[in-house]
Scaffold this active site. Structure first.
Site, short mmCIF file in Angstrom:
data_model
loop_
_atom_site.label_atom_id
_atom_site.label_comp_id
_atom_site.label_asym_id
_atom_site.label_seq_id
_atom_site.Cartn_x
_atom_site.Cartn_y
_atom_site.Cartn_z
N ALA A 40 69.86 32.20 36.96
CA ALA A 40 71.01 31.34 37.25
C ALA A 40 71.76 31.84 38.49
O ALA A 40 72.24 31.06 39.31
CB ALA A 40 71.95 31.30 36.06
N SER A 88 32.07 36.99 54.05
CA SER A 88 31.94 36.89 52.60
C SER A 88 31.37 38.20 52.10
O SER A 88 31.21 39.16 52.86
CB SER A 88 31.09 35.70 52.23
OG SER A 88 29.78 35.95 52.59
N LYS A 124 37.94 40.40 41.36
CA LYS A 124 37.49 39.34 42.26
C LYS A 124 38.14 38.06 41.77
O LYS A 124 37.73 37.46 40.77
CB LYS A 124 35.98 39.21 42.26
CG LYS A 124 35.50 38.22 43.30
CD LYS A 124 34.01 38.32 43.52
CE LYS A 124 33.54 37.48 44.69
NZ LYS A 124 33.89 36.08 44.62
S1 IVH Z 1 37.35 40.94 50.30
C1 IVH Z 1 35.18 41.30 54.11
N1 IVH Z 1 38.58 41.15 47.98
O1 IVH Z 1 35.49 36.56 47.25
C2 IVH Z 1 35.61 41.14 52.69
N2 IVH Z 1 37.43 39.12 48.47
O2 IVH Z 1 32.64 36.39 47.89
C3 IVH Z 1 36.07 39.78 52.39
N3 IVH Z 1 37.65 37.41 46.73
O3 IVH Z 1 35.79 34.85 50.28
C4 IVH Z 1 36.60 39.55 51.06
N4 IVH Z 1 38.90 38.59 45.36
O4 IVH Z 1 37.58 34.43 48.46
C5 IVH Z 1 37.83 40.36 48.79
N5 IVH Z 1 39.76 41.45 46.00
C6 IVH Z 1 39.01 40.69 46.80
C7 IVH Z 1 38.64 39.36 46.44
C8 IVH Z 1 37.84 38.61 47.30
C9 IVH Z 1 38.30 37.42 45.57
C10 IVH Z 1 36.84 36.26 47.21
C11 IVH Z 1 37.22 35.79 48.59
C12 IVH Z 1 35.95 35.89 49.39
C13 IVH Z 1 34.91 35.87 48.33
C14 IVH Z 1 33.66 36.55 48.80
#
Ligand code: IVH
Length: 677
Positions: A40, A88, A124
């Site tokens: 609030a 990725s 992840k």
């Molecule tokens: S690092 C160069 N850390 O996973 C490293 N990615 O499969 C780039 N993601 O496109 C990504 N949690 O959308 C990283 N703790 C995390 C993550 C993560 C989810 C996703 C992200 C990326 C995909 C790759």
């Protein structure tokens, strides 16, 4: 604007001051999960700022915290070329593959032992990757990953996400800072959004990831603003005019100090052993996290080592995603059967071509009811996507219409109960279809007995579901009370039943005769009478006869009982069959101690809602639950604004975090023991 309202220096200062305060409290709330002032108070500051900006529009800036409401709709998204590509990750699906990753980098770094390399282990997150750009601390742009080189400009949309700071706090951030991270939706946000969509007759989303993606990629950012999106930072892109710390773990700490939200589950670990240990731990807790994750990511912690390792094709060598087994799988529907539950509800069940989902072979999926079947438009022969989350019954997420064979027909619930042939009815305004056969229906009879025997009812350990099926099918019992007249000979003649287990069953039955009035009422399986209502009834009336004789008016004097439940109770006890079963049970020797007079109204815990998380040292969680219920409290499985206390044992789950975030009173084991003494 009326010219009379001149902006004075004092007003400019007040606006700046308010923005700073609002930003600071947003940071405490969204990033640190640790608000300093009540909602609030925050609203007051926010409204004052809004009012001043309304009065003096020339003072509005794009980074003002009021500007999260969405801008004019776009025709299409602009393009953003990433200064540094968004990569990725390579995936690992087994321990061996993770070991291989460790070995590869140990070789390249000329370390003898992969178990000495330091990593961060991070959830992840199952959302979408986003790059946020800050120039001199001010949020200037947000872009999706796109093909890694070029993404879409979603700046207006990301601006509406509360956990994305529009202005960084603290000091020491580089002049240009690109933060990479994930936009996602929490489970709670996802459920709430789907519920809202349903009420509006709008499209619902299959899972939080789709909901997050659909919400972010809206050309009208006002729609995005209405969606519960969140952000966690986990990496960086372009950096100019400044430096980041030399380790990933420290960089994430820096992010936090600048107001960027970071997943609290990120840990620094040593060696592949440490990585795998983290994986095992988070796998266990996965369902308790507030958001969905589809694996964990291991990253070499030292940035210098990351640079040494470099990249292969489009993924870094210094990181890997260790994925959980898939939660979704493709299979076909062989048949749709209808099951009848304890209260006569007919549930359609899809019989599937067996398929592995998340490490478990799935052969059935619930289709809930006729409405759900129509929503999915699911038919025998269809190829479907099966979705499984945790221990819940697998669901059909969607139908792959492209693969539908020819000549399929719509499924309709039957007019007659498949178990007993009685008519079925569908009550106006209810999704459920019910069998009208009552206890003449063997399926209802079996399920009524199974409920009677269940752990929190009469707790007859030895007589499980399979045995009940056999006993009813063989005509040895017709109702729950008949179980108490079973003989050793009758039992020993059954399948998979040796002399010894027959004895165990008889012993379990004997033991169950000593119970409580509340458990007994609950065990009867009266419609809508759960544990809490059963306890209220027991405490209010004190004995069984009084409950059986009470009319609807008298029943409504009991806390939590309204006209509908009261009517169910009266109608249950009016039925001759039920009266007879109760008589037989009492004759068999089922008994309970006299109920002490209503404690409910005096108990200081009456009506309070508790949540228990973590392991307790002096008792089982169920025991504490029983004690609390006996004192008139409610025990819930999840933390919400309505929770009064959260009892926290060893290694608590995310409920603890949530309780802290919501400012709910936390009790440790000593605290709760003192309270209930
Ligand atoms: S690092 C160069 N850390 O996973 C490293 N990615 O499969 C780039 N993601 O496109 C990504 N949690 O959308 C990283 N703790 C995390 C993550 C993560 C989810 C996703 C992200 C990326 C995909 C790759």
């Amino acid at each position: 604007m009326p010219a009379s309202k001149a902006v004075t220096q004092a007003i400019v200062e007040r606006v700046n001051d308010l923005r700073q305060q609002v930003n600071y409290h947003n940071y405490r709330y969204y990033v640190l999960d640790n608000p300093e002032i009540p909602d609030a108070e925050f609203d007051k500051l926010f409204r004052e700022l809004q009012a001043l900006e309304h009065q003096f529009p020339e003072l509005i800036t794009s980074d003002s915290p009021t500007q999260r409401v969405g801008a004019a709709p776009l025709k299409e998204f602009g393009e953003v070329r990433h200064a540094i590509p968004m990569l990725s990750l390579a995936n690992a699906f087994s321990e061996e593959e993770v070991q291989g990753f460790g070995k590869r980098i140990a070789d390249m770094l000329k370390h003898k032992d992969p178990d000495h390399i330091e990593f961060t282990a991070e959830p992840k997150l199952d959302g979408l990757a986003i790059s946020l750009r800050y120039e001199k601390g001010r949020f200037t742009q947000a872009a999706t990953r796109g093909d890694g080189e070029t993404g879409e400009d979603v700046t207006q949309n990301v601006r509406t996400i509360h956990s994305v700071p529009l202005q960084l706090v603290g000091k020491g951030y580089p002049d240009v800072l690109e933060v990479r991270g994930e936009v996602f939706m929490s489970r709670e946000g996802f459920y709430a959004l789907n519920k809202k969509q349903q009420q509006l007759g709008a499209k619902t989303f299959a899972n939080p990831r789709n909901a997050a993606a659909g919400s972010l990629r809206q050309l009208d950012s006002a729609i995005t603003a209405s969606r519960p999106l969140e952000f966690f930072g986990y990496g960086f892109g372009e950096i100019k005019g400044g430096k980041l710390a030399p380790h990933q773990s420290e960089i994430l700490e820096q992010f936090k100090s600048w107001g960027i939200r970071v997943c609290p589950e990120v840990k620094k670990v040593r060696g592949i052993k440490g990585c795998l240990h983290y994986y095992a731990n988070i796998s266990e807790r996965r369902e308790q996290l507030d958001y969905e994750i589809d694996g964990v990511v291991y990253k070499v912690n030292a940035i210098a080592q990351q640079e040494e390792l470099g990249f292969v094709s489009r993924a870094p060598r210094w990181a890997i995603a260790h994925k959980f087994p898939a939660q979704e799988a493709l299979t076909t529907i062989k048949a749709i059967d209808v099951q009848v539950g304890r209260t006569g509800i007919l549930t359609p069940v899809a019989r599937l071509e067996p398929v592995e989902v998340g490490g478990v072979t799935v052969t059935n999926a619930t289709l809930h009811n006729q409405d759900e079947i129509e929503r999915l438009d699911v038919r025998v022969g269809d190829t479907v996507i099966i979705y499984r989350a945790g221990d819940v019954i697998p669901k059909v997420a969607s139908v792959v219409k492209e693969r539908r064979p020819r000549h399929t027909t719509l499924f309709k619930m039957p007019d007659k109960c498949p178990e007993c042939g009685s008519d079925v009815e569908r009550v106006e305004g209810e999704a459920a279809t019910r069998c009208t056969g009552g206890l003449a229906c063997p399926a209802q009879r079996k399920n009524t007995i199974k409920h009677f025997n269940s752990r929190r009812a009469m707790d007859i350990e030895g007589v499980g579901d399979k045995l009940v099926d056999q006993l009813v099918d063989k005509g040895l019992i017709e109702d729950a009370a008949d179980q108490y007249t079973l003989t050793r000979e009758q039992l020993a003649g059954l399948e998979r039943m040796a002399e010894k287990s027959a004895g165990n069953v008889l012993h379990a039955l004997e033991k169950s005769k000593k119970t409580t009035l509340a458990r007994f009422i609950y065990a009867l399986g009266i419609r809508d009478v759960g544990e809490a209502t059963a306890l209220n009834l027991a405490q209010h009336f004190g004995d069984l006869d009084a409950i059986m004789e009470a009319n609807e008016e008298a029943l409504q004097q009991v806390p939590d009982i309204g006209p509908i439940v009261a009517a169910h109770i009266v109608s249950f006890f009016k039925q001759k069959h039920n009266q007879q079963v109760i008589k037989k049970l009492l004759k068999a020797g089922v008994h309970w101690p006299q109920v002490s007079q209503p404690i409910r109204s005096e108990s200081k815990l009456a009506g309070k809602t508790f949540v228990i998380t973590g392991a307790l040292a002096t008792m089982k969680r169920d025991e504490l639950k029983d004690k609390l219920i006996a004192l008139g409290a409610k025990v819930s499985g999840s933390v919400s604004k309505n929770t009064d206390y959260v009892v926290v044992g060893a290694e608590p789950g995310s409920k603890f975090d949530k309780a802290q975030k919501l400012g709910i009173e936390i009790l440790d084991e000593d605290g709760i023991l003192r309270l209930i003494k």
